[in-house]
Design a protein around this motif. Sequence first.
Motif, PDB file in Angstrom:
ATOM      1  N   MET A  22       0.841  -1.198   0.000  1.00 56.47           N
ATOM      2  CA  MET A  22       0.000   0.000   0.000  1.00 56.47           C
ATOM      3  C   MET A  22       0.876   1.248   0.000  1.00 56.47           C
ATOM      4  N   GLN A  23       0.430   2.282  -0.705  1.00 57.96           N
ATOM      5  CA  GLN A  23       1.243   3.469  -0.924  1.00 57.96           C
ATOM      6  C   GLN A  23       0.892   4.565   0.091  1.00 57.96           C
ATOM      7  N   ALA A  24       1.919   5.272   0.557  1.00 60.80           N
ATOM      8  CA  ALA A  24       1.707   6.285   1.591  1.00 60.80           C
ATOM      9  C   ALA A  24       2.585   7.502   1.357  1.00 60.80           C
ATOM     10  N   VAL A  25       2.229   8.594   2.002  1.00 62.96           N
ATOM     11  CA  VAL A  25       3.056   9.801   2.077  1.00 62.96           C
ATOM     12  C   VAL A  25       3.188  10.157   3.550  1.00 62.96           C
ATOM     13  N   GLU A  26       4.408  10.468   3.969  1.00 58.83           N
ATOM     14  CA  GLU A  26       4.682  10.811   5.360  1.00 58.83           C
ATOM     15  C   GLU A  26       5.033  12.287   5.454  1.00 58.83           C
ATOM     16  N   LEU A  27       4.189  13.060   6.148  1.00 59.91           N
ATOM     17  CA  LEU A  27       4.414  14.484   6.359  1.00 59.91           C
ATOM     18  C   LEU A  27       4.980  14.713   7.755  1.00 59.91           C
ATOM     19  N   PHE A  28       5.786  15.787   7.908  1.00 62.32           N
ATOM     20  CA  PHE A  28       6.329  16.132   9.240  1.00 62.32           C
ATOM     21  C   PHE A  28       6.922  14.870   9.865  1.00 62.32           C
ATOM     22  N   ALA A  29       7.818  14.232   9.137  1.00 63.70           N
ATOM     23  CA  ALA A  29       8.263  12.873   9.462  1.00 63.70           C
ATOM     24  C   ALA A  29       9.118  12.802  10.713  1.00 63.70           C
ATOM     25  N   GLY A  30       9.757  13.913  11.118  1.00 64.29           N
ATOM     26  CA  GLY A  30      10.611  13.886  12.291  1.00 64.29           C
ATOM     27  C   GLY A  30      11.723  12.861  12.142  1.00 64.29           C
ATOM     28  N   ALA A  31      11.967  12.116  13.208  1.00 63.77           N
ATOM     29  CA  ALA A  31      13.026  11.101  13.179  1.00 63.77           C
ATOM     30  C   ALA A  31      12.577   9.807  12.522  1.00 63.77           C
ATOM     31  N   GLY A  32      11.276   9.675  12.220  1.00 60.66           N
ATOM     32  CA  GLY A  32      10.813   8.493  11.495  1.00 60.66           C
ATOM     33  C   GLY A  32      10.028   7.489  12.303  1.00 60.66           C
ATOM     34  N   GLY A  33       9.644   7.815  13.543  1.00 62.96           N
ATOM     35  CA  GLY A  33       8.912   6.857  14.369  1.00 62.96           C
ATOM     36  C   GLY A  33       7.583   6.438  13.768  1.00 62.96           C
ATOM     37  N   LEU A  34       6.790   7.412  13.330  1.00 63.14           N
ATOM     38  CA  LEU A  34       5.513   7.091  12.707  1.00 63.14           C
ATOM     39  C   LEU A  34       5.739   6.354  11.396  1.00 63.14           C
ATOM     40  N   GLY A  35       6.756   6.777  10.639  1.00 62.41           N
ATOM     41  CA  GLY A  35       7.053   6.140   9.364  1.00 62.41           C
ATOM     42  C   GLY A  35       7.415   4.675   9.503  1.00 62.41           C
ATOM     43  N   ILE A  36       8.219   4.335  10.513  1.00 61.31           N
ATOM     44  CA  ILE A  36       8.570   2.925  10.732  1.00 61.31           C
ATOM     45  C   ILE A  36       7.320   2.135  11.093  1.00 61.31           C
ATOM     46  N   GLY A  37       6.482   2.734  11.952  1.00 64.88           N
ATOM     47  CA  GLY A  37       5.259   2.048  12.361  1.00 64.88           C
ATOM     48  C   GLY A  37       4.343   1.742  11.196  1.00 64.88           C
ATOM     49  N   ILE A  38       4.145   2.721  10.293  1.00 68.25           N
ATOM     50  CA  ILE A  38       3.247   2.462   9.169  1.00 68.25           C
ATOM     51  C   ILE A  38       3.898   1.505   8.171  1.00 68.25           C
ATOM     52  N   SER A  39       5.237   1.536   8.069  1.00 66.22           N
ATOM     53  CA  SER A  39       5.924   0.595   7.187  1.00 66.22           C
ATOM     54  C   SER A  39       5.757  -0.835   7.685  1.00 66.22           C
ATOM     55  N   ARG A  40       5.844  -1.033   8.983  1.00 65.66           N
ATOM     56  CA  ARG A  40       5.631  -2.363   9.550  1.00 65.66           C
ATOM     57  C   ARG A  40       4.216  -2.857   9.272  1.00 65.66           C
ATOM     58  N   ALA A  41       3.284  -1.921   9.151  1.00 68.49           N
ATOM     59  CA  ALA A  41       1.888  -2.286   8.909  1.00 68.49           C
ATOM     60  C   ALA A  41       1.600  -2.552   7.436  1.00 68.49           C
ATOM     61  N   GLY A  42       2.607  -2.366   6.572  1.00 68.78           N
ATOM     62  CA  GLY A  42       2.429  -2.689   5.164  1.00 68.78           C
ATOM     63  C   GLY A  42       2.321  -1.505   4.226  1.00 68.78           C
ATOM     64  N   PHE A  43       2.506  -0.279   4.737  1.00 72.03           N
ATOM     65  CA  PHE A  43       2.479   0.914   3.892  1.00 72.03           C
ATOM     66  C   PHE A  43       3.904   1.257   3.452  1.00 72.03           C
ATOM     67  N   ARG A  44       4.050   1.705   2.224  1.00 76.70           N
ATOM     68  CA  ARG A  44       5.370   2.070   1.701  1.00 76.70           C
ATOM     69  C   ARG A  44       5.392   3.559   1.385  1.00 76.70           C
ATOM     70  N   PRO A  45       6.216   4.340   2.102  1.00 77.04           N
ATOM     71  CA  PRO A  45       6.268   5.784   1.840  1.00 77.04           C
ATOM     72  C   PRO A  45       6.766   6.096   0.432  1.00 77.04           C
ATOM     73  N   GLN A  46       5.992   6.894  -0.301  1.00 75.99           N
ATOM     74  CA  GLN A  46       6.381   7.325  -1.644  1.00 75.99           C
ATOM     75  C   GLN A  46       7.027   8.708  -1.624  1.00 75.99           C
ATOM     76  N   ARG A  47       6.692   9.476  -0.618  1.00 76.75           N
ATOM     77  CA  ARG A  47       7.257  10.814  -0.464  1.00 76.75           C
ATOM     78  C   ARG A  47       7.344  11.110   1.020  1.00 76.75           C
ATOM     79  N   ILE A  48       8.433  11.770   1.415  1.00 75.42           N
ATOM     80  CA  ILE A  48       8.651  12.122   2.816  1.00 75.42           C
ATOM     81  C   ILE A  48       8.918  13.613   2.895  1.00 75.42           C
ATOM     82  N   VAL A  49       8.274  14.269   3.867  1.00 76.00           N
ATOM     83  CA  VAL A  49       8.435  15.708   4.040  1.00 76.00           C
ATOM     84  C   VAL A  49       8.876  15.979   5.479  1.00 76.00           C
ATOM     85  N   GLU A  50       9.968  16.718   5.628  1.00 75.87           N
ATOM     86  CA  GLU A  50      10.475  17.092   6.950  1.00 75.87           C
ATOM     87  C   GLU A  50      11.418  18.277   6.802  1.00 75.87           C
TER      88      GLU A  50
END
Length: 389
Positions: free
Chosen positions: A1-29
């Motif tokens: 599943m495709q995702a976009v991560e906004l205000f990504a910070g150090a990546g805690g939320l991003g790792i969590g959603i990646s573990r759930a099966g989402f793949r970040p297509q764009r990251i903003v920070e």
Amino acid sequence: MQAVELFAGAGGLGIGISRAGFRPQRIVEWNRHCQATLKANASDEQSEAGGWPDHVDSDVREVDFRDLEGKLDLVSGGPPCQPFSLGGRHQAHADSRDMFPEAVRAIREAKPRAFIFENVRGLTRQSFRNYFEYIRLQMQYPELTSRKGEDWAEHLSRLERHHNSKRGSRGLEYTLLTEVLNAANFGVPQKRERVFFVGFRNDIKTGWTFPTQTHSHEALLFDQIHGTYFDRHKVARRERLVSERAKARLLRVDGTHEGILPWNTVRDAIHDLPDPERNPTLASRHSAHRLQPGARAYPGHTGSPLDEPAKTLKAGVHGVPGGENMLARPDGSVRYFTVRESARLQTFPDNYKIEGVWSEAMRQLGNAVPVTLAETVARSVAASLTKKG
């Protein structure tokens, strides 16, 4: 599943959603230290962020999301929280650091199937009640934008009228739920409360609800008083400290709630790491695990006891974080948590790099979403998006 991560910070939320099966297509920070952390891990094949986009957009206000319309399953992020933080200046809508309008714009332009946003508990304070509702309604009806010369209160009134109208078609619309979650109740060794906004586009039919807690304080007390907690950790009897108030609390509850696990504690999180003050040579063999001198306790800043979840890690506004980022030993002495220990308290994996000097690394971790909490919420969203019929 495709995702976009906004205000990504150090990546805690991003790792969590990646573990759930989402793949970040764009990251903003925007923060350069967080950018360095994200890029360092994206280029590391062994990292859970390995393979993420190596380009990080720095200013969300300059990102056009319209090319992603119809392509995204999820937009997620943690808009800067200073306008609402209990430790900040509480200016909310009057604060230029409020990035919720950009989060709403991303929803409006990309039209994802779902979104997950999180922020500090302070956003739910009574003094912010109207603005909290304003954020909610904008996320529900992202196409109903403010008009030229219209202030936020006028826009809120128009959103409320729209929400209460009986019209059939109301354009792009999301079913939205909000809830304050305590990370400790989901296995994070830290008492950290965050408010989550989770929305599903109205054509996505789901009866989604927030995950139920899996861990509790009462179960921890039962394990410490009647179970094997202290024996497992080989704690000397003189250091087995459970307050009379805690014992009384346990007596007031009916059992330990079958199926509920004990809160994880600081000791659970860091028991296998050498103490960097008392055994610096062994400690130096672990990455980012070095003593930062200068810790001292004073009223209101007494550190985190070993046998409870840590107090909320703080980012620190002027460099060195506050006393909540200290370990309080049973003998009364204190020291700062190392970067590695703090990362564990935020449930980052050990091979995840946090770039920058100690104060900057601690700032990133103090602003982060605990990975385990993010994963719990994201997995439940993913399950709803992928379930049949």
